[in-house]
Motif scaffolding. Structure first.
Motif, short mmCIF file in Angstrom:
data_model
loop_
_atom_site.label_atom_id
_atom_site.label_comp_id
_atom_site.label_asym_id
_atom_site.label_seq_id
_atom_site.Cartn_x
_atom_site.Cartn_y
_atom_site.Cartn_z
N GLU A 134 -16.05 -2.93 -6.91
CA GLU A 134 -15.30 -1.68 -6.14
C GLU A 134 -14.11 -1.65 -5.86
OE1 GLU A 134 -17.62 -4.26 -2.02
OE2 GLU A 134 -18.80 -3.10 -3.32
N LEU A 135 -13.34 -1.42 -4.50
CA LEU A 135 -11.56 -1.49 -4.57
C LEU A 135 -11.37 -2.51 -4.48
CD1 LEU A 135 -11.59 2.70 -3.47
CD2 LEU A 135 -10.47 1.07 -5.31
N ALA A 136 -12.14 -3.82 -2.61
CA ALA A 136 -12.06 -4.66 -2.12
C ALA A 136 -11.97 -5.96 -3.17
CB ALA A 136 -12.57 -4.99 -1.12
N LEU A 161 -4.51 2.84 -3.20
CA LEU A 161 -5.09 1.38 -3.03
C LEU A 161 -4.19 1.05 -1.37
CD1 LEU A 161 -4.74 0.04 -6.85
CD2 LEU A 161 -6.96 0.54 -5.13
N ALA A 162 -3.14 1.80 -1.24
CA ALA A 162 -1.94 0.97 -0.25
C ALA A 162 -3.15 1.84 1.39
CB ALA A 162 -1.61 1.96 0.56
N ARG A 163 -3.77 2.84 1.55
CA ARG A 163 -4.32 3.52 2.56
C ARG A 163 -6.26 2.22 2.77
NH1 ARG A 163 -3.40 8.14 0.21
NH2 ARG A 163 -1.81 9.35 2.00
N GLN A 164 -6.24 1.28 1.73
CA GLN A 164 -7.23 0.58 1.66
C GLN A 164 -7.10 -0.78 1.84
OE1 GLN A 164 -10.69 1.29 1.40
NE2 GLN A 164 -10.18 4.19 0.58
N LEU A 166 -4.77 -2.37 0.82
CA LEU A 166 -4.88 -3.36 -0.93
C LEU A 166 -3.04 -2.86 -1.43
CD1 LEU A 166 -7.72 -3.25 -2.69
CD2 LEU A 166 -7.27 -4.79 -1.64
N ILE A 167 -1.75 -4.11 -0.87
CA ILE A 167 0.09 -3.71 -1.22
C ILE A 167 0.13 -4.43 -2.97
CG2 ILE A 167 1.95 -3.68 -0.48
CD1 ILE A 167 0.05 -1.40 1.35
N GLY A 168 0.62 -3.66 -3.30
CA GLY A 168 1.01 -3.91 -4.41
C GLY A 168 1.30 -4.99 -4.84
N ASP A 169 1.80 -5.80 -5.64
CA ASP A 169 2.62 -7.36 -5.71
C ASP A 169 2.27 -8.34 -4.42
OD1 ASP A 169 3.29 -6.84 -7.89
OD2 ASP A 169 5.19 -5.90 -7.59
N ALA A 170 1.87 -8.19 -3.48
CA ALA A 170 1.26 -8.38 -1.95
C ALA A 170 -0.47 -9.56 -2.51
CB ALA A 170 1.57 -8.05 -1.28
N ASP A 171 -0.99 -7.60 -2.04
CA ASP A 171 -2.75 -8.24 -2.29
C ASP A 171 -3.54 -8.19 -3.66
OD1 ASP A 171 -3.48 -8.39 0.46
OD2 ASP A 171 -2.36 -6.38 0.73
N TYR A 172 -1.63 -7.60 -4.53
CA TYR A 172 -2.97 -7.81 -6.29
C TYR A 172 -1.36 -7.22 -7.34
CZ TYR A 172 -1.82 -2.71 -6.06
OH TYR A 172 -0.76 -1.71 -6.20
N LYS A 173 -1.89 -8.23 -8.27
CA LYS A 173 0.03 -7.82 -9.54
C LYS A 173 -0.01 -6.83 -10.13
CE LYS A 173 1.89 -10.44 -13.25
NZ LYS A 173 1.51 -11.78 -14.09
N LYS A 209 -13.73 10.15 -27.88
CA LYS A 209 -14.61 8.53 -28.64
C LYS A 209 -13.14 7.92 -28.93
CE LYS A 209 -18.04 10.34 -31.04
NZ LYS A 209 -18.39 10.60 -29.68
N LYS A 210 -11.79 7.71 -28.27
CA LYS A 210 -10.84 6.71 -27.99
C LYS A 210 -11.27 5.90 -27.15
CE LYS A 210 -7.23 9.97 -29.89
NZ LYS A 210 -5.73 10.69 -29.42
N ILE A 211 -12.35 5.60 -26.48
CA ILE A 211 -12.62 5.14 -25.51
C ILE A 211 -13.94 4.82 -25.51
CG2 ILE A 211 -9.99 4.48 -24.45
CD1 ILE A 211 -11.58 5.64 -22.05
N ASP A 212 -14.26 3.59 -25.55
CA ASP A 212 -15.57 3.64 -25.01
C ASP A 212 -16.56 3.65 -23.49
OD1 ASP A 212 -18.55 2.69 -24.34
OD2 ASP A 212 -18.52 1.17 -26.16
N PRO A 213 -16.59 4.63 -22.70
CA PRO A 213 -17.64 5.07 -21.55
C PRO A 213 -18.28 3.79 -21.13
CG PRO A 213 -18.03 6.47 -22.37
CD PRO A 213 -17.71 5.72 -23.04
N THR A 214 -19.01 3.17 -21.96
CA THR A 214 -20.27 1.90 -21.60
C THR A 214 -18.67 0.83 -20.94
OG1 THR A 214 -20.16 1.38 -23.73
CG2 THR A 214 -21.99 2.84 -22.72
N ARG A 215 -18.17 0.32 -21.60
CA ARG A 215 -17.17 -0.74 -20.81
C ARG A 215 -16.38 0.04 -19.75
NH1 ARG A 215 -17.12 -3.43 -25.54
NH2 ARG A 215 -15.65 -4.45 -23.89
N ILE A 216 -16.65 0.62 -19.09
CA ILE A 216 -15.54 1.37 -17.68
C ILE A 216 -16.43 1.66 -17.17
CG2 ILE A 216 -13.88 2.94 -17.37
CD1 ILE A 216 -12.25 2.70 -19.80
N ARG A 217 -16.04 0.93 -15.41
CA ARG A 217 -17.02 1.80 -14.81
C ARG A 217 -15.59 2.56 -13.85
NH1 ARG A 217 -20.63 -1.19 -11.18
NH2 ARG A 217 -20.37 -2.92 -12.53
N GLN A 218 -16.32 3.61 -13.42
CA GLN A 218 -15.51 4.12 -11.75
C GLN A 218 -15.37 3.58 -11.09
OE1 GLN A 218 -15.86 8.40 -12.80
NE2 GLN A 218 -15.45 8.89 -10.22
N LEU A 219 -14.02 3.35 -10.09
CA LEU A 219 -14.59 2.70 -8.87
C LEU A 219 -13.70 3.97 -8.59
CD1 LEU A 219 -11.66 0.10 -9.32
CD2 LEU A 219 -13.82 -0.09 -9.11
N ALA A 220 -12.94 5.08 -8.12
CA ALA A 220 -12.51 6.15 -7.39
C ALA A 220 -11.63 6.82 -7.43
CB ALA A 220 -11.43 4.94 -6.25
#
Length: 290
Positions: A134-136, A161-164, A166-173, A209-220
């Motif tokens: 999840e986003l957190a 992410l900022a509204r959640q 999560l600030i870039g380069d501070a809370d995540y890379k 079919k350039k990516i396999d959707p089973t390998r990805i989870r939708q977050l938001a």
């Protein structure tokens, strides 16, 4: 959808040479050849291959040779518009806002309509079996964006992410991978645990079919973003500008519209993109200095 998709007629290299070359047109307000640039948010060779029907259509309607150009990145397209090296530009929403801040006379006139709407969304995704559920969970981990000037692959998801909190380069890379498809592939392969791209481009990558959707989870999904605008140089003669605008707004050929991932092109104004300026404020970005 007319989104994101930020061409050239022979090769990308030839297009870059054309942009670098000096322009000797006798009258820039009515050039002998029209240069039309599309945003490089996917593989350039694919865009080039699909661009020929558009080129033929415009040459027939406008009675002028047309050169379709794919620039190396968003910034080089903005600079090409700023210095008059292209007459028509198909920008991403935020790259248009940046271009407008540097070249105030450019005029947006068209926007793609898909499923009856002139907007789209960004999708935030994670590796299906990875650490981000999840986003957190993004906190403390790398997150992949596309080009820095991309709306759906940078500005919109970064604002979300900022509204959640999560600030870039501070809370995540923050990791920039350039193109939308590169983000999807990196997340699917587990090279980065999460990332963001245009929701429509993601769906196309799945369908082809350039990516396999089973390998990805939708977050938001982000809030709606106005679709990619078509813009024209304000210095062109009024009759030429009107002809260019009509050529795109009257487009009915589904093969050409598919290139823009839209079902039609509607009129657009600068005010439609104020939502992007608001996102920039959330991120404390001064678009005039980017």
């Amino acid at each position: 959808m007319i989104q994101r998709r930020n061409f050239l007629v022979g090769s990308a290299a030839a297009g870059l040479c054309a942009l670098a070359a000096p322009v000797f047109a006798a009258d820039k307000t009515s050039p002998d050849k029209l240069r039309i640039a599309l945003l490089p948010d996917e593989n350039a060779s694919t865009i080039i291959q699909n661009a020929q029907p558009l080129k033929r259509y415009l040459e027939e309607v406008l009675k002028k040779p047309v050169e379709i150009i794919v620039t190396t990145d968003y910034s080089s397209m903005i600079e090409a518009m700023r210095f008059g090296r292209i007459e028509v530009g198909y920008f991403g929403p935020f790259s248009y806002v940046l271009a407008k801040s540097k070249a105030p006379d450019i005029e947006p006139f068209g926007v793609g309509v898909e499923k009856g709407k002139p907007n789209y969304q960004s999708i935030l995704i994670a590796t299906a079996d990875g650490p981000v559920k999840e986003l957190a969970d993004i906190k403390g981990k790398p997150f992949a964006f596309g080009d820095r000037a991309s709306t759906s692959s940078h500005l919109a998801p970064r604002a979300l992410l900022a509204r959640q909190g999560l600030i870039g380069d501070a809370d995540y890379k923050v990791v920039h991978l350039g193109q939308h498809d590169a983000v999807a592939r990196a997340v699917a392969a587990g090279q980065v645990p999460a990332g963001a791209l245009s929701e429509q481009i993601y769906r196309v990558l799945v369908e082809t079919k350039k990516i396999d959707p089973t390998r990805i989870r939708q977050l938001a999904l982000s809030e709606p973003i106005p679709n990619y605008p078509l813009t024209v140089q304000g210095f062109l003669k009024p009759e030429l500008k009107d002809a260019i605008k009509r050529a795109f707004l009257d487009l009915k050929d589904p093969t050409i519209l598919k290139l823009f991932r839209v079902e039609a092109i509607a009129t657009a104004t600068d005010k439609d993109y104020d939502v992007l300026r608001d996102m920039a404020k959330v991120l404390q970005l001064d678009v005039a200095k980017l």
